[in-house]
Scaffold this motif. Structure first.
Motif, mmCIF file in Angstrom:
data_model
loop_
_atom_site.group_PDB
_atom_site.id
_atom_site.type_symbol
_atom_site.label_atom_id
_atom_site.label_comp_id
_atom_site.label_asym_id
_atom_site.label_seq_id
_atom_site.Cartn_x
_atom_site.Cartn_y
_atom_site.Cartn_z
ATOM 1 N N THR A 1 -11.733 -24.624 52.618
ATOM 2 C CA THR A 1 -10.365 -24.894 52.197
ATOM 3 C C THR A 1 -9.610 -23.579 52.028
ATOM 4 O O THR A 1 -10.108 -22.645 51.365
ATOM 5 C CB THR A 1 -10.307 -25.707 50.890
ATOM 6 N N PRO A 2 -8.418 -23.452 52.594
ATOM 7 C CA PRO A 2 -7.640 -22.232 52.421
ATOM 8 C C PRO A 2 -7.273 -21.958 50.969
ATOM 9 O O PRO A 2 -6.915 -20.827 50.621
ATOM 10 C CB PRO A 2 -6.383 -22.498 53.264
ATOM 11 N N VAL A 3 -7.355 -22.973 50.117
ATOM 12 C CA VAL A 3 -7.056 -22.792 48.695
ATOM 13 C C VAL A 3 -7.993 -21.756 48.079
ATOM 14 O O VAL A 3 -7.624 -21.055 47.131
ATOM 15 C CB VAL A 3 -7.173 -24.134 47.948
ATOM 16 N N ASN B 1 1.581 -16.767 53.204
ATOM 17 C CA ASN B 1 1.699 -16.482 54.631
ATOM 18 C C ASN B 1 0.400 -15.945 55.236
ATOM 19 O O ASN B 1 0.280 -15.823 56.453
ATOM 20 C CB ASN B 1 2.857 -15.513 54.899
ATOM 21 N N GLN B 2 -0.578 -15.619 54.393
ATOM 22 C CA GLN B 2 -1.875 -15.180 54.899
ATOM 23 C C GLN B 2 -2.722 -16.360 55.367
ATOM 24 O O GLN B 2 -3.673 -16.171 56.131
ATOM 25 C CB GLN B 2 -2.635 -14.413 53.807
ATOM 26 N N VAL B 3 -2.400 -17.544 54.907
ATOM 27 C CA VAL B 3 -3.216 -18.717 55.229
ATOM 28 C C VAL B 3 -2.415 -19.828 55.900
ATOM 29 O O VAL B 3 -2.977 -20.830 56.320
ATOM 30 C CB VAL B 3 -3.896 -19.271 53.959
ATOM 31 N N SER B 4 -1.110 -19.656 56.003
ATOM 32 C CA SER B 4 -0.252 -20.689 56.578
ATOM 33 C C SER B 4 -0.353 -20.708 58.098
ATOM 34 O O SER B 4 -0.704 -19.706 58.730
ATOM 35 C CB SER B 4 1.205 -20.435 56.161
ATOM 36 N N ASP C 1 3.256 -25.734 54.893
ATOM 37 C CA ASP C 1 1.864 -25.295 54.802
ATOM 38 C C ASP C 1 1.755 -23.991 54.011
ATOM 39 O O ASP C 1 2.025 -22.917 54.526
ATOM 40 C CB ASP C 1 1.307 -25.115 56.217
ATOM 41 N N TYR C 2 1.338 -24.099 52.753
ATOM 42 C CA TYR C 2 1.089 -22.922 51.930
ATOM 43 C C TYR C 2 -0.395 -22.547 51.927
ATOM 44 O O TYR C 2 -0.815 -21.682 51.166
ATOM 45 C CB TYR C 2 1.526 -23.180 50.480
ATOM 46 N N GLY C 3 -1.159 -23.189 52.786
ATOM 47 C CA GLY C 3 -2.616 -23.052 52.796
ATOM 48 C C GLY C 3 -3.219 -24.433 52.703
ATOM 49 O O GLY C 3 -4.122 -24.699 51.922
ATOM 50 N N MET C 4 -2.702 -25.326 53.536
ATOM 51 C CA MET C 4 -2.951 -26.758 53.400
ATOM 52 C C MET C 4 -4.320 -27.182 53.910
ATOM 53 O O MET C 4 -4.644 -26.983 55.080
ATOM 54 C CB MET C 4 -1.869 -27.540 54.154
ATOM 55 N N SER D 1 -1.021 -27.707 49.012
ATOM 56 C CA SER D 1 -1.830 -26.828 48.178
ATOM 57 C C SER D 1 -1.896 -25.453 48.832
ATOM 58 O O SER D 1 -1.501 -25.270 49.985
ATOM 59 C CB SER D 1 -3.251 -27.382 48.017
ATOM 60 N N GLY D 2 -2.450 -24.502 48.096
ATOM 61 C CA GLY D 2 -2.609 -23.171 48.639
ATOM 62 C C GLY D 2 -3.088 -22.206 47.572
ATOM 63 O O GLY D 2 -3.153 -22.548 46.390
ATOM 64 N N PRO D 3 -3.414 -20.977 47.966
ATOM 65 C CA PRO D 3 -3.857 -19.970 47.002
ATOM 66 C C PRO D 3 -2.681 -19.123 46.506
ATOM 67 O O PRO D 3 -1.570 -19.224 47.016
ATOM 68 C CB PRO D 3 -4.804 -19.112 47.844
ATOM 69 N N GLY D 4 -2.940 -18.307 45.525
ATOM 70 C CA GLY D 4 -1.936 -17.349 45.079
ATOM 71 C C GLY D 4 -1.203 -17.750 43.820
ATOM 72 O O GLY D 4 -1.378 -18.849 43.285
ATOM 73 N N ASN D 5 -0.371 -16.817 43.360
ATOM 74 C CA ASN D 5 0.398 -16.985 42.138
ATOM 75 C C ASN D 5 1.747 -17.610 42.455
ATOM 76 O O ASN D 5 2.551 -17.010 43.175
ATOM 77 C CB ASN D 5 0.589 -15.626 41.464
#
Length: 383
Positions: free
Chosen positions: A57-59, A173-176, A197-200, A239-243
């Motif tokens: 998962t990119p999360v 944008n690193q995982v989108s 897609d924020y890391g979906m 969903s996605g990672p990051g702050n």
């Protein structure tokens, strides 16, 4: 009482490895997967199954993920269960106690370690993961490093300093996705939906496609005007990672001003919360695992799957006035009372748990059904 592994002697010679936390705590073990030095935020998941999903998962981008389950790898690796579109492993590394030496599952096409080697993913095995989990719970999440090969022989103090000096920024944008794409559903005749897609993970858009929607997935940097101009019936925020505090809210706010219905998952729910006036915060210990009870405002309870490092600041029953209308806390955790979801009138809903996966007898996929039915009804009224 947790043993002080910082002073344990390293006994593994040929494949030694050590996990070092930023505060100097060290856990010695064996190298598993590619030989390298990797850094990330050390977290853990309490799931007893689903290591392939957790790794892909990119999360979990940028996470050194520890598995509380004692044995990992026994079901191998297959071509169906990855949550990334191309089977890519997004965890920075993994931390396990006992790696299975046998792959036993009829769907397996490879072993876990073979895939890790092929994708150059580093891990550490044969450490006391129970002690690690307890240490994180007591002291909070922190950065760490997995050191293998020659690096594993360096003094712990030197390695801890390297961890403390390492800095990295996780951005959507690193995982989108780089290019816009349509979720494969040749029979789609339902709603037109745009998914940001924020890391979906794959199941988020697929859950709507499986219900007949035509889902167009766009990059996280897509501006709000472009989304609105596509004239979708609704918008998904993934969903996605990051702050979430580091993210630009303008696209979300533009979508809300246009009156478009929004369904938001995880990171997307945190963006929605900030857009309507709630704050977010880093959790002392990330929520990763299953069987977490969540109560909705109508009194129903869901047994949920969760995977998020940031939370929404608020309490049960809290309401916030925004330019888009009244937003309210709609779901809370029955474990600790933290916010698990918000709602904006009948326009938008955001949840921090994963409604596409059922951890127990009562899943939360009905939230998706309710949203689709509400949007479909609104569309029919407008027509």
């Amino acid at each position: 009482m947790i043993p002080n592994t910082s002073h344990q002697k390293e006994t593994v010679v040929t494949n030694s490895a050590v996990l070092v936390l930023a505060d100097g705590r060290a856990f010695y073990g064996r190298s598993y997967g590619a030989t390298a030095t990797v850094y990330g935020e050390v977290g853990f998941t309490t799931d007893f199954v689903g290591y392939q999903e957790a790794m892909t998962t990119p999360v979990n981008h940028g996470v050194l993920l520890a598995f509380a389950a004692p044995q990992i790898g026994n079901t191998g690796w297959n071509e169906e269960d990855s949550l990334s579109r191309d089977g890519k492993i997004w965890t920075a590394g993994i931390i396990i106690r006992d790696p299975s030496t046998v792959t036993s599952n009829w769907r397996a096409t490879s072993s876990l370690v073979d895939v890790m080697n092929a994708q150059e993913i580093t891990g550490i095995s044969h450490i006391d993961t129970r002690a690690l989990v307890q240490y994180i719970r007591d002291n909070g999440s922190q950065m760490g490093g997995i050191f293998t090969g020659a690096d594993a022989k360096r003094p712990v103090e030197e390695l801890a300093q390297a961890v403390a000096e390492y800095s990295f920024e996780i951005l959507a944008n690193q995982v989108s996705t780089e290019a816009e794409y349509l979720v494969n559903n040749p029979d789609a005749d339902g709603l037109d939906i745009v998914a940001v897609d924020y890391g979906m993970p794959k199941p988020e858009a697929q859950a709507f496609a499986d219900r007949g929607a035509k889902v167009t997935v766009v990059n996280s940097a897509t501006c709000g005007e472009e989304i609105v101009n596509k004239q979708p019936a609704a918008v998904l925020l993934s969903s996605g990672p990051g702050n979430p505090a580091d993210a630009d809210l303008s696209a979300v706010q533009t979508v809300l001003r246009a009156g478009l219905p929004v369904f938001a998952f995880g990171f997307g729910a945190q963006l929605l919360a900030r857009a309507v006036g709630f704050d977010t915060e880093k959790l002392p210990v990330a929520d990763r695992g299953s069987n977490i009870p969540v109560r909705a405002e109508d009194g129903s309870t869901y047994i949920t799957v969760q995977n998020h490092s940031y939370g929404i600041v608020g309490e049960e029953g809290q309401k916030v006035e925004s330019e888009f209308g009244e937003a309210r806390v709609s779901h809370i955790s029955l474990n600790d009372g933290t916010v698990e979801g918000i709602a904006l009138n009948d326009t938008a809903v955001g949840v921090l748990f994963d409604p596409t996966r059922a951890a127990g007898a009562v899943g939360a996929e009905n939230l998706i059904d309710q949203f689709i039915n509400r949007v479909a009804g609104k569309t029919q009224e407008e027509a």
